[in-house]
Design an enzyme around this catalytic site. Structure first.
Site, PDB file in Angstrom:
ATOM      1  N   LEU A 127       0.828  -1.214   0.000  1.00 59.66           N
ATOM      2  CA  LEU A 127       0.000   0.000   0.000  1.00 59.66           C
ATOM      3  C   LEU A 127       0.855   1.255   0.000  1.00 59.66           C
ATOM      4  O   LEU A 127       0.571   2.225   0.712  1.00 59.66           O
ATOM      5  CB  LEU A 127      -0.952   0.002   1.207  1.00 59.66           C
ATOM      6  CG  LEU A 127      -1.980  -1.128   1.279  1.00 59.66           C
ATOM      7  CD1 LEU A 127      -2.797  -1.033   2.546  1.00 59.66           C
ATOM      8  CD2 LEU A 127      -2.873  -1.128   0.050  1.00 59.66           C
ATOM      9  N   CYS A 128       1.908   1.232  -0.793  1.00 55.42           N
ATOM     10  CA  CYS A 128       2.795   2.406  -0.887  1.00 55.42           C
ATOM     11  C   CYS A 128       3.106   2.721  -2.346  1.00 55.42           C
ATOM     12  O   CYS A 128       4.236   3.098  -2.681  1.00 55.42           O
ATOM     13  CB  CYS A 128       4.081   2.179  -0.094  1.00 55.42           C
ATOM     14  SG  CYS A 128       4.938   0.638  -0.466  1.00 55.42           S
TER      15      CYS A 128
END
Length: 363
Positions: A127-128
């Site tokens: 999630l980056c």
């Protein structure tokens, strides 16, 4: 009066049916998707709105957490940079003086390269955005360069994402995996990697050690870079048995500094700037002892700097990704709310027409 919400009991013609809106069509994501459209009723749209609201709360919370952590990580990068730069400068000056005195130091010996150890620093979580993908693509590109030069590569993966990626691909030259702690990197975490690198180079299992990490430039910019850890030499001196230079074309001998309170990049070779040692300076101890004491500290500081910059880049990428996800959720929620209201109005209009038609039929 009796009326049905599903269909009228009379097969009467509804003159307003031409003006009723089309049923809601929600297409799956993807620019080239050819899947058939899905018709959703009010309950499905309502459930989807609730789902988007919950997702928005999660992404907004993750954005705030990443924003709180990235400031601390950014301060660690800026505060730790002067120490690592000064230590590297002093070490290069002492090494230069020691070479004039014909002092043999194992970590500064430049020998023909046959085996290379590559330390890849990736993230522990997702999630980056494309943070981990950029690092892994850079690693695969660098490994391909080694294969084209006919060099053997030993891979040391730092981080869960990189370890899972190389294990999933069945990487044969994956030597070991190091998983960092859940918090901010410390000198203890860097020492574990430094000990492995030190033992590999001193035992001559590898002839060169490189580290690949993501350099933190700003909150919206970061880039994966390659830096030579061992041997400690000028750029372009490390060659293979055929005399071909094996240094990366973008070898990170450049460092980030602060200028007027802002991050800037000085593209100076390490060990070139500064006044250096005085020509008449004498060592109270043997230069070999001084270098042996400083080498582990140098490796630890350089690896710790790479871990800190990689973490700061990961947190900045996560903050930006969660910010974009939150904005998309707000927009999607607004669009679904408009569709829900249109569908609800159309349903109410249809029910009123059915009631009026049934009342007229009973007269």
């Amino acid at each position: 009066m009796w009326a049905s919400s599903k269909s009228s009991f009379l097969n009467t013609y509804n003159p307003f049916s031409l003006f009723q809106p089309d049923p809601i069509h929600i297409f799956p994501y993807g620019p080239h998707s050819k899947a058939s459209s899905i018709q959703c009723g009010l309950r499905e749209i309502k459930n989807r709105i609730d789902s988007v609201k919950n997702t928005q709360k999660i992404t907004e919370a993750m954005k705030l957490v990443a924003a709180a952590k990235v400031r601390r990580a950014q301060e660690a990068v800026i505060n730790g940079r002067p120490f690592s730069e000064t230590l590297a400068q002093v070490l290069y000056d002492i090494n230069e003086q020691a070479q004039l005195d014909d002092v043999d130091v194992p970590l500064t010996n430049v020998r023909p390269v046959k085996k290379v150890a590559l330390v890849v620093v990736s993230g522990d979580r997702g999630l980056c955005g494309g943070f981990n993908n950029f690092v892994l693509r850079k690693a695969e590109s660098r490994i391909a360069e080694f294969e084209n030069l006919g060099l053997e590569c030993r891979l040391i993966s730092v981080g869960k994402k990189g370890s899972l990626h190389f294990r999933r691909k069945g990487c044969e030259f994956l030597d070991r995996c190091v998983v960092g702690g859940s918090g901010f990197p410390s000198a203890k975490d860097a020492q574990v990697i430094a000990d492995d690198v030190f033992s590999l180079f001193v035992s001559e299992e590898v002839d060169k050690v490189e580290i690949l990490y993501t350099k933190f430039v700003s909150l919206i910019k970061s880039s994966p870079v390659i830096q030579t850890l061992l041997p400690i030499s000028a750029k372009g001196d490390v060659c293979d048995a055929n005399g071909n230079c094996v240094d990366a074309s973008e070898d990170e001998f450049f460092r980030l500094t602060t200028k007027e309170g802002k991050l800037t990049v000085e593209r100076d070779k390490m060990g070139v700037s500064g006044k250096g040692l005085l020509p008449n300076m004498q060592f109270e101890q043997d230069p070999v002892q001084v270098l042996d004491a400083m080498m582990p500290l140098y490796l630890n500081s350089q690896i710790l700097k790479a871990l800190q910059e990689s973490l700061a880049s990961e947190l900045a990428a996560r903050m930006n990704a969660m910010s974009n996800a939150t904005d998309n959720a707000v927009e999607l929620k607004k669009e679904l709310s408009n569709k829900y209201n249109r569908e609800r109005q159309a349903k109410i209009t249809n029910e009123i027409l059915e009631i009026v038609a049934g009342a007229e039929a009973m007269l």
